[in-house]
Design an enzyme around this catalytic site. Sequence first.
Site, PDB file in Angstrom:
ATOM      1  N   LYS A   6     -31.929  -9.350  44.348  1.00 25.57           N
ATOM      2  CA  LYS A   6     -33.030  -8.379  44.223  1.00 25.57           C
ATOM      3  C   LYS A   6     -32.899  -7.356  43.070  1.00 25.57           C
ATOM      4  O   LYS A   6     -31.813  -7.080  42.512  1.00 25.57           O
ATOM      5  CB  LYS A   6     -32.729  -7.458  45.648  1.00 25.57           C
ATOM      6  CG  LYS A   6     -33.516  -6.230  45.879  1.00 25.57           C
ATOM      7  CD  LYS A   6     -34.927  -6.494  45.838  1.00 25.57           C
ATOM      8  CE  LYS A   6     -35.505  -7.699  46.742  1.00 25.57           C
ATOM      9  NZ  LYS A   6     -36.996  -8.113  46.611  1.00 25.57           N
ATOM     10  N   ASP A  22     -30.309 -15.045  45.408  1.00 24.58           N
ATOM     11  CA  ASP A  22     -31.503 -15.905  45.394  1.00 24.58           C
ATOM     12  C   ASP A  22     -31.389 -17.169  44.671  1.00 24.58           C
ATOM     13  O   ASP A  22     -32.224 -18.279  44.928  1.00 24.58           O
ATOM     14  CB  ASP A  22     -32.945 -15.132  45.310  1.00 24.58           C
ATOM     15  CG  ASP A  22     -33.086 -14.119  46.082  1.00 24.58           C
ATOM     16  OD1 ASP A  22     -32.331 -12.989  46.155  1.00 24.58           O
ATOM     17  OD2 ASP A  22     -33.736 -14.451  47.183  1.00 24.58           O
TER      18      ASP A  22
HETATM   19  O1  MRU Z   1     -37.146  -9.919  48.329  1.00 22.21           O
HETATM   20  P1  MRU Z   1     -36.134 -10.311  49.505  1.00 22.21           P
HETATM   21  O2  MRU Z   1     -35.905  -9.145  50.438  1.00 22.21           O
HETATM   22  O3  MRU Z   1     -36.297 -11.694  49.986  1.00 22.21           O
HETATM   23  O4  MRU Z   1     -34.662 -10.251  48.823  1.00 22.21           O
HETATM   24  C1  MRU Z   1     -33.640 -10.796  49.402  1.00 22.21           C
HETATM   25  C2  MRU Z   1     -32.672 -10.415  48.542  1.00 22.21           C
HETATM   26  O5  MRU Z   1     -32.328 -10.426  47.168  1.00 22.21           O
HETATM   27  C3  MRU Z   1     -31.229 -11.020  49.235  1.00 22.21           C
HETATM   28  O6  MRU Z   1     -29.972 -10.345  48.520  1.00 22.21           O
HETATM   29  C4  MRU Z   1     -30.967 -12.573  48.658  1.00 22.21           C
HETATM   30  O7  MRU Z   1     -31.951 -13.425  49.271  1.00 22.21           O
HETATM   31  C5  MRU Z   1     -29.629 -13.168  49.652  1.00 22.21           C
HETATM   32  S1  MRU Z   1     -29.940 -13.234  51.390  1.00 22.21           S
HETATM   33  C6  MRU Z   1     -28.772 -13.684  51.927  1.00 22.21           C
END
Ligand code: MRU
Length: 342
Positions: free
Chosen positions: A245, A234
């Site tokens: 995550k 992220d």
């Molecule tokens: O809370 P989320 O579902 O938006 O978290 C998403 C993640 O942590 C993904 O691994 C990250 O955004 C990469 S998506 C290519």
Amino acid sequence: MNALEWQGDSLKIIDQTKLPLFLSYIVCSDYERIVQAIRRLEVRGAPAIGACAAFALVLAARKNACLPKPDFLNALRAAKVEIAGARPTAVNLFWALERVWRRAADNENDVAKTADAMEAEAVAIFNEDIAANKKIGEYGAAVLPEKCAVLTHCNAGALATCGWGTALGVIRAAFSQGKITMVYADETRPLLQGARITAWELVEDNIPVTLVTDSTAGWVMKKDLAQVIITGADRIALNGDTANKIGTFTLAVLAKRHNIPFYIAAPVSTIDFSIKTGEEIPIEERAAEEVRSVLGASVAPETVKVFNPAFDVTPNELISAIITEKGLLYPPYEGKISSLKE
Ligand code: MRU
């Protein structure tokens, strides 16, 4: 399978909160509905929410295209603040907003032309993300062993991006080369993106997948069931520290313990060139109810205290390489990451 579809005057998204039980869509015809969709995780994943933010600003521009340029810009400034407040951790959201905003703030006085330029920029962000994912897939697949099982966390697939996926992009490319024997998908509590979305994407693509609870991941490594870990990101700091995550950090520690390569797959748009270390990454904390319940059913005392960070930060020393569309970055990351800034 596309999380997003720009329809010229609206953004159609798959409602990811309903998967895998229902494949249903939400048509967002104003920016406020996109902000709501990002907050509710109807659309999620760093690159996907970046593109959504870009299209949200375009919808705000269309709505205000009757105003003279100074008033138009004031209205857009207010919309931009609202869109930026949708979620705090994925840097793609702010990066994409800035790109589209630069088009709004250029010297063009014709507001309709400005809105057209903003739309073209948002569409470019969308298309570039798919191309980046394809490249990430190629580079990542090239470094995987001839036969391996991979463990992944959350969902970094087609639905988390504008198409194809980052971690799942590598897995898709490697599978097409005959390299993947199995994908272990962590279910990813509290909101089960692994169980609901990653498992669904892989089943749909006929890629062999085994769902495990998050607490099974260490045992999967101990028993040599998975030889590689790949996750998305992220936000990546200049020193390589990476937010992803919640639970990703735990996996990286376990991978080190078992001598298993731990890869982050992410586009350059996920790098925050303004921060030196992961200490500076804002970590979203979400509602207690997400932990006290599973899919709406209560699983804990109603009043129990909860700690619910949506992300954690994996320190760079636990990351074997960062797979980007520009190639693989290996530690030490200092200097290598900053050189990717255009
Ligand atoms: O809370 P989320 O579902 O938006 O978290 C998403 C993640 O942590 C993904 O691994 C990250 O955004 C990469 S998506 C290519």
